[in-house]
Write a protein that holds these residues in place. Structure first.
Motif, PDB file in Angstrom:
ATOM      1  N   ILE A   1       9.783 -49.123 -23.448  1.00 32.73           N
ATOM      2  CA  ILE A   1      11.044 -49.149 -22.711  1.00 32.73           C
ATOM      3  C   ILE A   1      11.843 -47.956 -23.214  1.00 32.73           C
ATOM      4  N   LEU A   2      12.115 -47.018 -22.293  1.00 34.71           N
ATOM      5  CA  LEU A   2      12.757 -45.759 -22.635  1.00 34.71           C
ATOM      6  C   LEU A   2      14.071 -45.619 -21.885  1.00 34.71           C
ATOM      7  N   SER A   3      15.066 -45.080 -22.553  1.00 33.05           N
ATOM      8  CA  SER A   3      16.359 -44.847 -21.910  1.00 33.05           C
ATOM      9  C   SER A   3      16.342 -43.506 -21.187  1.00 33.05           C
ATOM     10  N   ARG A   4      17.355 -43.282 -20.366  1.00 35.28           N
ATOM     11  CA  ARG A   4      17.450 -42.021 -19.642  1.00 35.28           C
ATOM     12  C   ARG A   4      17.442 -40.823 -20.590  1.00 35.28           C
ATOM     13  N   SER A   5      18.025 -40.984 -21.768  1.00 31.12           N
ATOM     14  CA  SER A   5      18.083 -39.886 -22.735  1.00 31.12           C
ATOM     15  C   SER A   5      16.812 -39.762 -23.568  1.00 31.12           C
ATOM     16  N   GLY A   6      15.818 -40.655 -23.297  1.00 30.35           N
ATOM     17  CA  GLY A   6      14.542 -40.554 -23.996  1.00 30.35           C
ATOM     18  C   GLY A   6      14.466 -41.358 -25.277  1.00 30.35           C
ATOM     19  N   LYS A   7      15.319 -42.339 -25.442  1.00 30.18           N
ATOM     20  CA  LYS A   7      15.289 -43.173 -26.640  1.00 30.18           C
ATOM     21  C   LYS A   7      14.276 -44.296 -26.461  1.00 30.18           C
ATOM     22  N   TYR A   8      13.482 -44.540 -27.518  1.00 29.74           N
ATOM     23  CA  TYR A   8      12.550 -45.666 -27.514  1.00 29.74           C
ATOM     24  C   TYR A   8      13.334 -46.933 -27.834  1.00 29.74           C
ATOM     25  N   VAL A   9      13.558 -47.753 -26.805  1.00 27.94           N
ATOM     26  CA  VAL A   9      14.333 -48.979 -26.968  1.00 27.94           C
ATOM     27  C   VAL A   9      13.436 -50.122 -27.429  1.00 27.94           C
TER      28      VAL A   9
END
Length: 300
Positions: A20-28
């Protein structure tokens, strides 16, 4: 009904990793990846950003795909490669072959910390990709000589013609055939004729740059495409190739029957409507070389 604990266990059991990745590319969040042949434990990625792990160009590619999936709200399927050259902190030296993945990216209907999210499922397709490349090579290759076949040539010539039309990049097309091959076949047998064709291919191959393409066009006809080559350089190439082939084929001459080549050359011009026009002019030059007594080069 499956409860939350059971659903978590299901997700953890997935063979391929799901991020699950955020728009900014963070691994959630990271789930699955239980196929130990291909994947390591990815839970340590949680809280990190794609840009922390891979180099800027590759990170930008990942972020663009996340953005496309979020904007379209449709399933996005992408094939991509990762190698040690893409990952930060690793030396450029290492295995030459990258790992190929198929990414399935789908926008999610909720946010975390105010950021839109996607589900990115990554499947290792390296073995499939290698098979696809091999099948493509087989479909583009002449079985006897190992040179490219007519199908591959026509595909590449269309691309080179478009490049000439858009950017005026000079491209030369040479077409040649083996003089007296039919007589050699009749005298010595078709197996010797095949050896002649193999000798032609083996002589051509070392003369080519990486951007050049040589193909068996059909029977004893061969075509060489020389992108980014002016007519004078194409003629010098043709003369060198003819000399080398004259020497390589000398062993196949029978009495006064000499195995040589006749060659026609033409460059794509602004008057050509397609690569076929250039090829026809080169073919006409080849027939003129034959008319002049064979073992000749004629330019059109």
């Amino acid at each position: 009904m499956i409860d939350l604990q059971q659903m978590t266990a299901v997700l953890e059991a997935l063979p391929d990793p799901a991020f699950i990745l955020s728009r900014s590319g963070k691994y959630v969040a990271v789930f699955g990846g239980r196929d130990a042949r291909y994947y390591h434990d990815g839970t340590g990625l949680i809280g990190m950003y794609i840009s922390d792990l891979v180099k800027p160009d590759k990170a930008e590619w990942f972020l663009e795909r996340i953005g496309l999936a979020l904007e379209s709200r449709k399933l996005l399927v992408e094939e991509y490669e990762l190698s040690n050259k893409d990952v930060k902190g690793l030396p450029d030296e290492g295995p030459e072959d990258p790992i190929w993945f198929e990414g399935r990216i789908q926008a999610l209907d909720f946010k975390v910390d105010g950021e839109s999210l996607v589900l990115w499922v990554a499947s290792n397709i390296s073995e499939r990709h290698e098979i696809e490349i091999r099948l493509r090579e087989l479909s583009d290759t002449d079985q006897l000589t190992g040179l490219f076949n007519r199908r591959k040539l026509e595909h590449d010539l269309a691309l080179h013609f478009e490049t000439f039309t858009r950017h005026a990049v000079p491209t030369a097309i040479l077409i040649f055939d083996v003089d007296n091959l039919k007589k050699i076949n009749d005298s010595e047998g078709h197996h010797v004729g095949d050896e002649v064709l193999l000798a032609v291919a083996n002589t051509c191959r070392p003369e080519l740059r990486k951007t050049d393409i040589a193909c068996r066009f059909g029977g004893d006809e061969f075509v060489v495409c020389l992108p980014n080559t002016e007519p004078d350089r194409a003629l010098k190439f043709a003369e060198r190739l003819q000399r080398n082939l004259r020497q390589a084929l000398s062993d196949f001459s029978v009495g006064d029957i000499a195995a040589t080549i006749s060659l026609g050359a033409a460059n794509i011009t602004s008057e050509d409507r397609s690569y076929e026009d250039t090829l026809k002019r080169a073919d006409g030059a080849l027939y003129e070389a034959k008319r002049l007594g064979k073992d000749k080069i004629v330019t059109a």
